[in-house]
Scaffold this active site. Sequence first.
Site: not given
Ligand code: 13P
Length: 246
Positions: A96, A9-11, A225-226, A204, A98, A171, A165
Site C-alpha cells: 500500500h 481497508n479500514w486503515k 478506504g474512507g 476515493s 502509505e 483520500g 491505487e
Molecule cells: P480512499 O478510498 O479513502 O481514497 O482510500 C483508498 C485506499 O487507500 C484503499 O486502500
Amino acid sequence: MRQAVIAGNWKMHMTCAEARAYAAAFLPLLGELPGDREVVLAPPFTAISALSEALAGSAVRIASQNVHWDDVGAYTGMISAPMLLEHGVSHTIVGHSEPRKYYSETDEQINLRARTAQKSGMIPILCVGESDSQREAGEAERVIRRQVDQGLEGLDPTQLVVAYEPIWAIGTGKTCGAEEANRLCGLIRGWVGYDDVIIQYGGSVKAENIDLLMAQPDIDGVLVGGASLDPAGFARIARYQVPVAA
Ligand code: 13P
C-alpha cells in the site's frame, strides 16, 4: 468470468467494540450477494479477531493490512502469516502507498511479503500506483510497471489481486476517471501476463461512483478506504449494479 473482489481497508480506524457494531449493522444491509463477487474487510490487527467472530457464518472474508515475510523472529511490532491464519484471515494487503511512503517499504520487501502470503495460503492484494508528480512528469506507466515487475516476481497470478491505487486519488475525493482507471488496469493485466488476474481500482471510491467503475471491463473490484468505514455506504458499494448491455 473473473469474480469481483470488493474490499474495505479500514486503515487505522475501529476498536474491537466498533468493529462488532459495524458487523451487526453491515450484515443485514449486505444481505445475499450474487455469486459474481466477494466482499473482504481489512480491519487493524487488533480488531481482526473480534471482526472475524462477528462475521462468522457470513460470506465476508477478512484481510490483514500487512504481513511479515518471516513466520517468527525478532521483529518488534510485526505480525506474521501464522498469527493471521489463526484468526481466519484469507487476504493480506501488501505494498500500500502509505507503508511505502511512511515506512519506506521497498518493492523487494513487498515481494517477500506477497510470496509469504501465497506460501501460507493467503491471497495478497498487491497495491501499485503513481504519485501526482510522477503522473505529471509522464512517468505513471513506467513507475507502475516497475512496481508490478518487482512486486510480482515469483508469484502465482492465479492466487493474487492487484490493486491500482493512484496516490493522488487516495483520500482526496479526486477519483481517477473510470476510463483512465480502466486503461491502467488493462495495462497492468498485460504486464502481469495472465488474463484472469483480478485487478482492483482504489482511490476515493464511493457509493456515487461504484457502478460506473464496475462497468469497466478491466476493473474487477475496488479497494475502498474512507467509504468502507460506513456500513451502509460500504454495503451499497458491495451491492453495485452494472447495467446489462442491450
Ligand atoms: P480512499 O478510498 O479513502 O481514497 O482510500 C483508498 C485506499 O487507500 C484503499 O486502500
